[in-house]
Design a protein around this motif. Structure first.
Motif, PDB file in Angstrom:
ATOM      1  N   GLN A   1     -22.676  26.263   7.839  1.00 34.31           N
ATOM      2  CA  GLN A   1     -22.706  25.513   9.098  1.00 34.31           C
ATOM      3  C   GLN A   1     -23.953  24.613   9.151  1.00 34.31           C
ATOM      4  O   GLN A   1     -25.047  25.047   8.798  1.00 34.31           O
ATOM      5  CB  GLN A   1     -22.729  26.499  10.265  1.00 34.31           C
ATOM      6  N   CYS A   2     -23.744  23.370   9.589  1.00 33.88           N
ATOM      7  CA  CYS A   2     -24.893  22.475   9.795  1.00 33.88           C
ATOM      8  C   CYS A   2     -25.564  22.876  11.110  1.00 33.88           C
ATOM      9  O   CYS A   2     -24.925  22.899  12.161  1.00 33.88           O
ATOM     10  CB  CYS A   2     -24.431  21.021   9.852  1.00 33.88           C
ATOM     11  N   LEU A   3     -26.831  23.233  11.027  1.00 31.87           N
ATOM     12  CA  LEU A   3     -27.552  23.717  12.216  1.00 31.87           C
ATOM     13  C   LEU A   3     -27.925  22.581  13.169  1.00 31.87           C
ATOM     14  O   LEU A   3     -28.432  22.830  14.258  1.00 31.87           O
ATOM     15  CB  LEU A   3     -28.809  24.489  11.791  1.00 31.87           C
ATOM     16  N   GLU A   4     -27.680  21.357  12.755  1.00 27.93           N
ATOM     17  CA  GLU A   4     -27.948  20.212  13.636  1.00 27.93           C
ATOM     18  C   GLU A   4     -26.731  19.906  14.506  1.00 27.93           C
ATOM     19  O   GLU A   4     -26.852  19.764  15.725  1.00 27.93           O
ATOM     20  CB  GLU A   4     -28.328  18.982  12.810  1.00 27.93           C
ATOM     21  N   CYS A   5     -25.535  19.798  13.881  1.00 29.51           N
ATOM     22  CA  CYS A   5     -24.355  19.398  14.654  1.00 29.51           C
ATOM     23  C   CYS A   5     -23.356  20.527  14.843  1.00 29.51           C
ATOM     24  O   CYS A   5     -22.414  20.409  15.631  1.00 29.51           O
ATOM     25  CB  CYS A   5     -23.664  18.199  13.994  1.00 29.51           C
ATOM     26  N   GLY A   6     -23.550  21.644  14.127  1.00 28.66           N
ATOM     27  CA  GLY A   6     -22.660  22.791  14.282  1.00 28.66           C
ATOM     28  C   GLY A   6     -21.401  22.714  13.435  1.00 28.66           C
ATOM     29  O   GLY A   6     -20.620  23.666  13.404  1.00 28.66           O
TER      30      GLY A   6
ATOM     31  N   SER B   1     -25.582  13.030   2.391  1.00 30.95           N
ATOM     32  CA  SER B   1     -24.605  12.108   2.977  1.00 30.95           C
ATOM     33  C   SER B   1     -24.108  12.640   4.327  1.00 30.95           C
ATOM     34  O   SER B   1     -23.833  11.855   5.230  1.00 30.95           O
ATOM     35  CB  SER B   1     -23.462  11.812   2.006  1.00 30.95           C
ATOM     36  N   HIS B   2     -24.040  13.967   4.487  1.00 33.54           N
ATOM     37  CA  HIS B   2     -23.718  14.479   5.818  1.00 33.54           C
ATOM     38  C   HIS B   2     -24.925  14.361   6.751  1.00 33.54           C
ATOM     39  O   HIS B   2     -24.822  13.820   7.853  1.00 33.54           O
ATOM     40  CB  HIS B   2     -23.270  15.942   5.769  1.00 33.54           C
ATOM     41  N   LEU B   3     -26.072  14.853   6.282  1.00 35.02           N
ATOM     42  CA  LEU B   3     -27.234  14.949   7.170  1.00 35.02           C
ATOM     43  C   LEU B   3     -27.705  13.593   7.679  1.00 35.02           C
ATOM     44  O   LEU B   3     -28.043  13.443   8.852  1.00 35.02           O
ATOM     45  CB  LEU B   3     -28.377  15.670   6.458  1.00 35.02           C
TER      46      LEU B   3
ATOM     47  N   HIS C   1     -26.034  10.991   8.245  1.00 38.71           N
ATOM     48  CA  HIS C   1     -25.142  10.506   9.298  1.00 38.71           C
ATOM     49  C   HIS C   1     -25.210  11.371  10.542  1.00 38.71           C
ATOM     50  O   HIS C   1     -25.119  10.895  11.661  1.00 38.71           O
ATOM     51  CB  HIS C   1     -23.695  10.436   8.780  1.00 38.71           C
ATOM     52  N   CYS C   2     -25.412  12.655  10.331  1.00 38.99           N
ATOM     53  CA  CYS C   2     -25.404  13.612  11.449  1.00 38.99           C
ATOM     54  C   CYS C   2     -26.705  13.550  12.260  1.00 38.99           C
ATOM     55  O   CYS C   2     -26.681  13.510  13.471  1.00 38.99           O
ATOM     56  CB  CYS C   2     -25.142  15.000  10.878  1.00 38.99           C
ATOM     57  N   CYS C   3     -27.867  13.525  11.589  1.00 38.38           N
ATOM     58  CA  CYS C   3     -29.134  13.622  12.324  1.00 38.38           C
ATOM     59  C   CYS C   3     -30.227  12.738  11.742  1.00 38.38           C
ATOM     60  O   CYS C   3     -31.383  12.838  12.167  1.00 38.38           O
ATOM     61  CB  CYS C   3     -29.604  15.077  12.355  1.00 38.38           C
TER      62      CYS C   3
HETATM   63 ZN   LIG Z   1     -24.655  18.065  10.847  1.00 38.39          ZN
END
Ligand SMILES: [Zn+2]
Length: 411
Positions: free
Chosen positions: A2-7, A16-18, A20-22
């Motif tokens: 689980q990404c602890l920034e966006c859940g 590439s996820h991070l 864009h996410c945070c």
């Molecule tokens: Zn995230």
């Protein structure tokens, strides 16, 4: 995981996820959530090879600003070679500064990489943030790219140098150079603008040079000159307008020396030796970017060069004229202070133990006061040019024959 920034639930967490996410890199994410990188990375993300083919030659010549910035980074000695690449390493705490550098160095073909390496020495995975360019790309048309015609703007090069390797200590700015010519250019150009430096012999680079502003007003004048430029670089101004907590750091050093006390009425006039313990204490604000008051390595390097190398396994009385008469702990403290203050303007106290039962503490003059007043008169008796000028000396001069007779051996 689980990404602890966006859940979000993800098969793997990567940049590439991070991004864009945070907008965080994986390295920053790991620090924010205090997770070891080993847990976040898959095997195939570690020790990846970088390919020259992923880089391309820039279509146009670097702008004048980019050339000035490149020159400042060359002065700093931070650019280095690794395999087929030239790279500029950056610290994660200063990632925004590295990305600011990228904005300009992309004109030379540099790209940002966050590389994850298994470090054998520590048995853990570390992240390296760096700007990289294939050395061959940088060398192509090197003459044109690096040619200083017209010369790159000095102040921009200087600002970049200060932003990357400048260290503020008690209001004095220290700059390290891997080579003499860059230091000389900076010294001469700064002098022309009314800023004075003193060259000190304690560079971290072998054969390198260290410069320190002569006074705190030179520092202020210098920082004023480049203020607008420093404020463009992320996180730089905060280092030079510090409002962080003040902390005292202390370094313990040991040296084995012999000495005697001239004219001492008891056994201290005999040559005797012991192990001295010295505590060097430096007080200053914590640098928000390094997290330190002063690098312990620097402190040790300076103390070793100025004190340990000269005193250890030596007879203290024969190391300096100032100590030849009395190498007492008190005299030693005053002398040691004068050997260190140029390099450690944040010096607040020395503590010197001759034995575990006998020691002394000394708080000497600030660097500003020391530069104004010079060496303490306490140390100067036997090197003072006035020594021997008192009129009473005539009494023995007149009886020179008698003295000579006493000194002569008979027969
Ligand atoms: Zn995230």
């Amino acid at each position: 995981m689980q990404c602890l920034e966006c859940g979000d639930e993800l098969s793997r967490l990567d940049n590439s996820h991070l991004l864009h996410c945070c907008s965080l890199t994986l390295h920053e994410y790991a620090l924010r959530h205090h997770l070891p990188l080993d847990l976040l990375l898959d095997k195939d993300q570690i020790n990846c090879e970088d390919w020259i083919d992923d880089y391309s030659s820039p279509q146009s010549q670097p702008s004048e600003r980019a050339r000035a910035i490149f020159r400042g980074l060359k002065w700093s000695g931070l650019l280095c070679n690794e395999n087929e690449f030239t790279l500029l390493p950056g610290e994660v705490r200063r990632l925004d500064l590295l990305l600011w550098d990228l904005h300009w160095l992309s004109e030379y073909g540099f790209q940002f990489r966050q590389e994850y390496r298994y470090a054998e020495a520590t048995h853990r995975v570390v992240a390296l943030n760096r700007l990289k360019v294939p050395s061959v790309l940088l060398q192509q048309n090197a003459e044109v790219r690096l040619s200083p015609v017209p010369p790159p703007d000095f102040l921009w090069s200087l600002a970049v140098l200060i932003a990357h390797v400048g260290e503020l200590q008690a209001g004095y700015l220290f700059l390290q150079f891997p080579e003499q010519t860059a230091a000389e250019t900076v010294m001469v150009e700064a002098e022309r603008r009314g800023v004075h430096f003193k060259q000190l012999d304690a560079a971290g680079h072998a054969g390198g040079v260290m410069l320190r502003t002569l006074t705190t007003s030179d520092t202020r004048q210098l920082l004023d000159l480049v203020e607008g430029m420093l404020s463009e670089m992320p996180g730089v101004s905060e280092r030079f307008n510090q409002n962080t907590p003040e902390v005292t750091v202390s370094k313990e050093l040991v040296f084995d020396s012999a000495h005697f006390i001239t004219d001492h009425p008891a056994k201290c006039s005999n040559l005797h030796g012991g192990r001295y313990l010295l505590h060097v204490k430096v007080r200053d604000r914590v640098d928000p970017v390094t997290g330190c008051v002063v690098d312990y390595g620097y402190l040790k390097r300076v103390a070793t060069k100025q004190i340990i190398d000269r005193f250890d396994h030596h007879n203290l009385n024969y190391t300096a004229a100032e100590l030849s008469w009395r190498s007492s702990t008190e005299m030693l403290c005053v002398y040691i202070w004068e050997q260190l203050i140029d390099y450690l303007p944040g010096l607040v106290e020395l503590e010197l133990y001759e034995t575990t039962q006998s020691w002394c503490n000394y708080k000497g003059p600030s660097l500003a006061l020391f530069q104004e007043q010079g060496s303490d008169r306490l140390l100067g008796h036997f090197v003072d040019e006035k020594l021997g000028s008192a009129s009473h000396r005539n009494l023995i001069k007149e009886k020179l024959t008698a003295l000579e007779v006493i000194g002569k051996t008979t027969g």
